[in-house]
Motif scaffolding. Structure first.
Motif, PDB file in Angstrom:
ATOM      1  N   ALA A  49       1.467  24.820  26.759  1.00 18.70           N
ATOM      2  CA  ALA A  49       2.009  26.181  26.716  1.00 18.70           C
ATOM      3  C   ALA A  49       1.597  26.975  27.956  1.00 18.70           C
ATOM      4  O   ALA A  49       2.407  27.713  28.524  1.00 18.70           O
ATOM      5  CB  ALA A  49       1.535  26.892  25.451  1.00 18.70           C
ATOM      6  N   ALA A  50       0.363  26.814  28.388  1.00 22.76           N
ATOM      7  CA  ALA A  50      -0.106  27.528  29.580  1.00 22.76           C
ATOM      8  C   ALA A  50       0.637  27.064  30.826  1.00 22.76           C
ATOM      9  O   ALA A  50       1.047  27.886  31.659  1.00 22.76           O
ATOM     10  CB  ALA A  50      -1.608  27.326  29.749  1.00 22.76           C
ATOM     11  N   VAL A  51       0.820  25.765  30.968  1.00 22.19           N
ATOM     12  CA  VAL A  51       1.526  25.230  32.134  1.00 22.19           C
ATOM     13  C   VAL A  51       2.970  25.713  32.149  1.00 22.19           C
ATOM     14  O   VAL A  51       3.490  26.121  33.196  1.00 22.19           O
ATOM     15  CB  VAL A  51       1.460  23.686  32.158  1.00 22.19           C
ATOM     16  N   LEU A  52       3.634  25.688  31.014  1.00 22.36           N
ATOM     17  CA  LEU A  52       5.017  26.163  30.952  1.00 22.36           C
ATOM     18  C   LEU A  52       5.110  27.651  31.255  1.00 22.36           C
ATOM     19  O   LEU A  52       6.042  28.109  31.915  1.00 22.36           O
ATOM     20  CB  LEU A  52       5.624  25.842  29.582  1.00 22.36           C
ATOM     21  N   GLY A  53       4.149  28.420  30.777  1.00 26.41           N
ATOM     22  CA  GLY A  53       4.132  29.860  31.057  1.00 26.41           C
ATOM     23  C   GLY A  53       3.942  30.145  32.533  1.00 26.41           C
ATOM     24  O   GLY A  53       4.635  30.990  33.109  1.00 26.41           O
ATOM     25  N   VAL A  54       3.023  29.439  33.158  1.00 25.42           N
ATOM     26  CA  VAL A  54       2.794  29.627  34.590  1.00 25.42           C
ATOM     27  C   VAL A  54       4.020  29.196  35.386  1.00 25.42           C
ATOM     28  O   VAL A  54       4.412  29.864  36.350  1.00 25.42           O
ATOM     29  CB  VAL A  54       1.534  28.843  35.038  1.00 25.42           C
ATOM     30  N   ALA A  55       4.656  28.111  34.984  1.00 26.75           N
ATOM     31  CA  ALA A  55       5.851  27.638  35.683  1.00 26.75           C
ATOM     32  C   ALA A  55       6.964  28.679  35.624  1.00 26.75           C
ATOM     33  O   ALA A  55       7.664  28.910  36.619  1.00 26.75           O
ATOM     34  CB  ALA A  55       6.326  26.323  35.084  1.00 26.75           C
ATOM     35  N   LYS A  56       7.131  29.344  34.483  1.00 29.99           N
ATOM     36  CA  LYS A  56       8.168  30.374  34.365  1.00 29.99           C
ATOM     37  C   LYS A  56       7.845  31.571  35.243  1.00 29.99           C
ATOM     38  O   LYS A  56       8.737  32.113  35.912  1.00 29.99           O
ATOM     39  CB  LYS A  56       8.318  30.825  32.919  1.00 29.99           C
ATOM     40  N   VAL A  57       6.604  31.981  35.282  1.00 24.30           N
ATOM     41  CA  VAL A  57       6.210  33.112  36.126  1.00 24.30           C
ATOM     42  C   VAL A  57       6.446  32.786  37.603  1.00 24.30           C
ATOM     43  O   VAL A  57       6.975  33.619  38.355  1.00 24.30           O
ATOM     44  CB  VAL A  57       4.737  33.496  35.873  1.00 24.30           C
ATOM     45  N   VAL A  58       6.100  31.580  38.006  1.00 24.12           N
ATOM     46  CA  VAL A  58       6.306  31.178  39.399  1.00 24.12           C
ATOM     47  C   VAL A  58       7.793  31.137  39.723  1.00 24.12           C
ATOM     48  O   VAL A  58       8.224  31.611  40.783  1.00 24.12           O
ATOM     49  CB  VAL A  58       5.629  29.816  39.679  1.00 24.12           C
ATOM     50  N   ARG A  59       8.597  30.590  38.828  1.00 30.46           N
ATOM     51  CA  ARG A  59      10.049  30.538  39.047  1.00 30.46           C
ATOM     52  C   ARG A  59      10.626  31.934  39.198  1.00 30.46           C
ATOM     53  O   ARG A  59      11.398  32.210  40.116  1.00 30.46           O
ATOM     54  CB  ARG A  59      10.728  29.825  37.879  1.00 30.46           C
ATOM     55  N   ASP A  60      10.248  32.853  38.312  1.00 32.10           N
ATOM     56  CA  ASP A  60      10.749  34.222  38.380  1.00 32.10           C
ATOM     57  C   ASP A  60      10.300  34.906  39.668  1.00 32.10           C
ATOM     58  O   ASP A  60      11.071  35.632  40.294  1.00 32.10           O
ATOM     59  CB  ASP A  60      10.285  35.025  37.165  1.00 32.10           C
ATOM     60  N   TRP A  61       9.066  34.659  40.091  1.00 30.58           N
ATOM     61  CA  TRP A  61       8.570  35.253  41.324  1.00 30.58           C
ATOM     62  C   TRP A  61       9.363  34.753  42.530  1.00 30.58           C
ATOM     63  O   TRP A  61       9.713  35.536  43.418  1.00 30.58           O
ATOM     64  CB  TRP A  61       7.082  34.932  41.485  1.00 30.58           C
ATOM     65  N   LEU A  62       9.671  33.453  42.554  1.00 32.34           N
ATOM     66  CA  LEU A  62      10.454  32.900  43.657  1.00 32.34           C
ATOM     67  C   LEU A  62      11.866  33.486  43.688  1.00 32.34           C
ATOM     68  O   LEU A  62      12.395  33.797  44.753  1.00 32.34           O
ATOM     69  CB  LEU A  62      10.513  31.377  43.560  1.00 32.34           C
ATOM     70  N   ILE A  63      12.468  33.647  42.518  1.00 30.76           N
ATOM     71  CA  ILE A  63      13.797  34.245  42.450  1.00 30.76           C
ATOM     72  C   ILE A  63      13.761  35.671  42.982  1.00 30.76           C
ATOM     73  O   ILE A  63      14.596  36.079  43.797  1.00 30.76           O
ATOM     74  CB  ILE A  63      14.342  34.212  41.004  1.00 30.76           C
ATOM     75  N   LEU A  64      12.795  36.453  42.531  1.00 21.13           N
ATOM     76  CA  LEU A  64      12.698  37.847  42.963  1.00 21.13           C
ATOM     77  C   LEU A  64      12.414  37.956  44.460  1.00 21.13           C
ATOM     78  O   LEU A  64      12.924  38.860  45.130  1.00 21.13           O
ATOM     79  CB  LEU A  64      11.624  38.574  42.158  1.00 21.13           C
ATOM     80  N   ARG A  65      11.630  37.040  45.001  1.00 16.02           N
ATOM     81  CA  ARG A  65      11.352  37.051  46.434  1.00 16.02           C
ATOM     82  C   ARG A  65      12.624  36.802  47.243  1.00 16.02           C
ATOM     83  O   ARG A  65      12.891  37.469  48.240  1.00 16.02           O
ATOM     84  CB  ARG A  65      10.304  35.988  46.752  1.00 16.02           C
ATOM     85  N   GLN A  66      13.451  35.860  46.780  1.00 19.11           N
ATOM     86  CA  GLN A  66      14.710  35.574  47.463  1.00 19.11           C
ATOM     87  C   GLN A  66      15.673  36.749  47.346  1.00 19.11           C
ATOM     88  O   GLN A  66      16.376  37.086  48.300  1.00 19.11           O
ATOM     89  CB  GLN A  66      15.346  34.321  46.892  1.00 19.11           C
ATOM     90  N   VAL A  67      15.702  37.374  46.184  1.00 22.74           N
ATOM     91  CA  VAL A  67      16.583  38.521  45.979  1.00 22.74           C
ATOM     92  C   VAL A  67      16.167  39.668  46.895  1.00 22.74           C
ATOM     93  O   VAL A  67      17.006  40.321  47.517  1.00 22.74           O
ATOM     94  CB  VAL A  67      16.575  38.966  44.500  1.00 22.74           C
ATOM     95  N   ARG A  68      14.876  39.930  46.972  1.00 25.09           N
ATOM     96  CA  ARG A  68      14.387  41.017  47.823  1.00 25.09           C
ATOM     97  C   ARG A  68      14.782  40.777  49.281  1.00 25.09           C
ATOM     98  O   ARG A  68      15.225  41.697  49.971  1.00 25.09           O
ATOM     99  CB  ARG A  68      12.875  41.125  47.696  1.00 25.09           C
ATOM    100  N   ALA A  69      14.661  39.555  49.746  1.00 24.81           N
ATOM    101  CA  ALA A  69      15.043  39.229  51.122  1.00 24.81           C
ATOM    102  C   ALA A  69      16.547  39.396  51.327  1.00 24.81           C
ATOM    103  O   ALA A  69      16.986  39.917  52.360  1.00 24.81           O
ATOM    104  CB  ALA A  69      14.623  37.804  51.454  1.00 24.81           C
ATOM    105  N   ALA A  70      17.335  39.004  50.352  1.00 31.08           N
ATOM    106  CA  ALA A  70      18.792  39.131  50.468  1.00 31.08           C
ATOM    107  C   ALA A  70      19.237  40.591  50.420  1.00 31.08           C
ATOM    108  O   ALA A  70      20.177  40.984  51.110  1.00 31.08           O
ATOM    109  CB  ALA A  70      19.476  38.344  49.358  1.00 31.08           C
TER     110      ALA A  70
END
Length: 68
Positions: free
Chosen positions: A9-30
């Motif tokens: 559960a912890a690994v899956l939670g961290v993976a989702k947070v990292v995925r969302d952070w990467l998406i938001l970083r790309q959106v901010r740059a765009a």
């Protein structure tokens, strides 16, 4: 067995947070280099990618969904 479930559960939670952070970083740059129309399109896609409030953001061909 419980510890394996907690670690999973912890690994899956961290993976989702990292995925969302990467998406938001790309959106901010765009968002920095686009037109206002592109900003709306990016916002709709972001809502869809993050399972946003609006449901389906766009049709597969890139057009807006029909009004209810």
């Amino acid at each position: 067995m419980l510890s394996v479930a907690c670690v999973t559960a912890a690994v899956l939670g961290v993976a989702k947070v990292v995925r969302d952070w990467l998406i938001l970083r790309q959106v901010r740059a765009a968002m920095e280099t686009c037109t206002p129309q592109d900003r709306v399109r990016i916002g709709l896609r972001l809502a869809g990618a993050l399972h946003g409030i609006g449901g389906q953001a766009e049709q597969p061909d890139g057009t807006a969904p029909p009004a209810p």
